[in-house]
Write a protein that holds these residues in place. Structure first.
Motif, mmCIF file in Angstrom:
data_model
loop_
_atom_site.group_PDB
_atom_site.id
_atom_site.type_symbol
_atom_site.label_atom_id
_atom_site.label_comp_id
_atom_site.label_asym_id
_atom_site.label_seq_id
_atom_site.Cartn_x
_atom_site.Cartn_y
_atom_site.Cartn_z
ATOM 1 N N ASP A 42 5.736 3.593 -15.212
ATOM 2 C CA ASP A 42 6.891 4.166 -14.519
ATOM 3 C C ASP A 42 6.479 4.815 -13.202
ATOM 4 O O ASP A 42 7.181 4.695 -12.198
ATOM 5 C CB ASP A 42 7.608 5.189 -15.403
ATOM 6 C CG ASP A 42 8.373 4.551 -16.543
ATOM 7 O OD1 ASP A 42 8.651 3.333 -16.480
ATOM 8 O OD2 ASP A 42 8.693 5.269 -17.512
ATOM 9 N N ALA A 43 5.347 5.507 -13.210
ATOM 10 C CA ALA A 43 4.852 6.142 -11.979
ATOM 11 C C ALA A 43 4.471 5.087 -10.940
ATOM 12 O O ALA A 43 4.713 5.270 -9.740
ATOM 13 C CB ALA A 43 3.675 7.053 -12.289
ATOM 14 N N LEU A 44 3.895 3.980 -11.387
ATOM 15 C CA LEU A 44 3.582 2.888 -10.462
ATOM 16 C C LEU A 44 4.855 2.311 -9.855
ATOM 17 O O LEU A 44 4.897 2.008 -8.653
ATOM 18 C CB LEU A 44 2.800 1.781 -11.168
ATOM 19 C CG LEU A 44 1.352 2.087 -11.530
ATOM 20 C CD1 LEU A 44 0.770 0.942 -12.363
ATOM 21 C CD2 LEU A 44 0.502 2.341 -10.301
ATOM 22 N N ASP A 45 5.893 2.170 -10.667
ATOM 23 C CA ASP A 45 7.177 1.665 -10.162
ATOM 24 C C ASP A 45 7.751 2.605 -9.098
ATOM 25 O O ASP A 45 8.256 2.156 -8.065
ATOM 26 C CB ASP A 45 8.184 1.489 -11.291
ATOM 27 C CG ASP A 45 7.860 0.324 -12.213
ATOM 28 O OD1 ASP A 45 7.051 -0.553 -11.822
ATOM 29 O OD2 ASP A 45 8.413 0.304 -13.333
ATOM 30 N N LEU A 46 7.670 3.909 -9.340
ATOM 31 C CA LEU A 46 8.179 4.882 -8.381
ATOM 32 C C LEU A 46 7.368 4.833 -7.084
ATOM 33 O O LEU A 46 7.930 4.866 -5.983
ATOM 34 C CB LEU A 46 8.160 6.293 -8.972
ATOM 35 C CG LEU A 46 8.729 7.386 -8.067
ATOM 36 C CD1 LEU A 46 10.210 7.135 -7.789
ATOM 37 C CD2 LEU A 46 8.523 8.750 -8.709
ATOM 38 N N TYR A 47 6.058 4.726 -7.195
ATOM 39 C CA TYR A 47 5.212 4.622 -6.009
ATOM 40 C C TYR A 47 5.544 3.350 -5.232
ATOM 41 O O TYR A 47 5.609 3.373 -3.996
ATOM 42 C CB TYR A 47 3.738 4.651 -6.416
ATOM 43 C CG TYR A 47 2.788 4.710 -5.244
ATOM 44 C CD1 TYR A 47 2.674 5.866 -4.474
ATOM 45 C CD2 TYR A 47 2.016 3.611 -4.889
ATOM 46 C CE1 TYR A 47 1.813 5.924 -3.386
ATOM 47 C CE2 TYR A 47 1.157 3.661 -3.811
ATOM 48 C CZ TYR A 47 1.058 4.815 -3.064
ATOM 49 O OH TYR A 47 0.206 4.873 -1.990
ATOM 50 N N LEU A 51 6.840 3.153 -1.305
ATOM 51 C CA LEU A 51 6.235 2.340 -0.253
ATOM 52 C C LEU A 51 7.255 1.479 0.483
ATOM 53 O O LEU A 51 6.964 0.974 1.571
ATOM 54 C CB LEU A 51 5.125 1.461 -0.832
ATOM 55 C CG LEU A 51 3.897 2.192 -1.357
ATOM 56 C CD1 LEU A 51 2.879 1.194 -1.888
ATOM 57 C CD2 LEU A 51 3.276 3.095 -0.307
ATOM 58 N N SER A 52 8.445 1.335 -0.061
ATOM 59 C CA SER A 52 9.508 0.582 0.611
ATOM 60 C C SER A 52 10.274 1.444 1.616
ATOM 61 O O SER A 52 11.067 0.921 2.402
ATOM 62 C CB SER A 52 10.487 0.009 -0.414
ATOM 63 O OG SER A 52 9.827 -0.934 -1.224
ATOM 64 N N GLU A 53 10.018 2.741 1.592
ATOM 65 C CA GLU A 53 10.690 3.654 2.519
ATOM 66 C C GLU A 53 10.034 3.566 3.901
ATOM 67 O O GLU A 53 8.900 3.114 4.045
ATOM 68 C CB GLU A 53 10.611 5.101 2.000
ATOM 69 C CG GLU A 53 11.287 5.322 0.664
ATOM 70 C CD GLU A 53 12.808 5.278 0.726
ATOM 71 O OE1 GLU A 53 13.386 5.370 1.832
ATOM 72 O OE2 GLU A 53 13.429 5.159 -0.343
ATOM 73 N N ASN A 54 10.725 4.032 4.907
ATOM 74 C CA ASN A 54 10.247 4.056 6.283
ATOM 75 C C ASN A 54 9.051 5.003 6.419
ATOM 76 O O ASN A 54 9.087 6.120 5.915
ATOM 77 C CB ASN A 54 11.400 4.502 7.190
ATOM 78 C CG ASN A 54 11.010 4.549 8.637
ATOM 79 O OD1 ASN A 54 10.302 5.443 9.065
ATOM 80 N ND2 ASN A 54 11.492 3.574 9.381
ATOM 81 N N ASP A 55 8.005 4.557 7.104
ATOM 82 C CA ASP A 55 6.806 5.378 7.276
ATOM 83 C C ASP A 55 7.094 6.717 7.931
ATOM 84 O O ASP A 55 6.505 7.731 7.559
ATOM 85 C CB ASP A 55 5.764 4.644 8.119
ATOM 86 C CG ASP A 55 4.839 3.783 7.297
ATOM 87 O OD1 ASP A 55 4.937 3.822 6.051
ATOM 88 O OD2 ASP A 55 4.009 3.080 7.883
ATOM 89 N N HIS A 56 7.957 6.730 8.921
ATOM 90 C CA HIS A 56 8.257 7.988 9.607
ATOM 91 C C HIS A 56 8.954 8.971 8.670
ATOM 92 O O HIS A 56 8.709 10.181 8.744
ATOM 93 C CB HIS A 56 9.074 7.733 10.868
ATOM 94 C CG HIS A 56 8.285 7.017 11.926
ATOM 95 N ND1 HIS A 56 7.338 7.636 12.695
ATOM 96 C CD2 HIS A 56 8.284 5.722 12.296
ATOM 97 C CE1 HIS A 56 6.788 6.766 13.512
ATOM 98 N NE2 HIS A 56 7.341 5.582 13.282
ATOM 99 N N ASP A 57 9.781 8.462 7.777
ATOM 100 C CA ASP A 57 10.417 9.336 6.781
ATOM 101 C C ASP A 57 9.373 9.878 5.809
ATOM 102 O O ASP A 57 9.337 11.084 5.540
ATOM 103 C CB ASP A 57 11.495 8.586 5.998
ATOM 104 C CG ASP A 57 12.716 8.250 6.843
ATOM 105 O OD1 ASP A 57 12.925 8.898 7.897
ATOM 106 O OD2 ASP A 57 13.455 7.334 6.453
ATOM 107 N N ILE A 58 8.522 9.001 5.291
ATOM 108 C CA ILE A 58 7.487 9.441 4.344
ATOM 109 C C ILE A 58 6.579 10.477 5.000
ATOM 110 O O ILE A 58 6.255 11.503 4.401
ATOM 111 C CB ILE A 58 6.656 8.244 3.821
ATOM 112 C CG1 ILE A 58 7.537 7.240 3.083
ATOM 113 C CG2 ILE A 58 5.538 8.741 2.892
ATOM 114 C CD1 ILE A 58 6.832 5.928 2.744
#
Length: 90
Positions: A42-47, A51-58
């Motif tokens: 589940d933690a791998l799925d969340l990670y 990683l699909s989010e925008n780099d600037h947001d992360i």
């Protein structure tokens, strides 16, 4: 075809080190190398979702400039703990 756990971890490591901005490469590659083998499925799925989010947001979430969306709060807190000096000077 279902992805094996080992294949998923390898894919996530690659995605962690091939980001859009160098700071994210450094932060996420170090985090992935240190943590992914110990993560639950589940933690791998969340990670993977993170990683699909925008780099600037992360980067803003990790650096504390932008509020972290609830689903990622614990994960981003863990990532940020290892990112001191990369997101902000000591």
């Amino acid at each position: 075809m279902t992805e094996t756990r080992d294949t998923k971890i390898k894919r996530l490591r690659m995605r962690s080190m091939r980001r859009g901005i160098k700071e994210m490469d450094l932060i996420l590659q170090a985090f992935a190398d240190e943590n992914l083998n110990r993560f639950s499925d589940d933690a791998l799925d969340l990670y993977d979702q993170l990683l699909s989010e925008n780099d600037h947001d992360i980067y803003g979430w990790i650096g504390g400039q932008i509020a972290v969306p609830e689903p990622y709060l614990n994960l981003v807190t863990k990532i940020a703990a290892g990112a001191q000096g990369v997101t902000r000077p000591h």
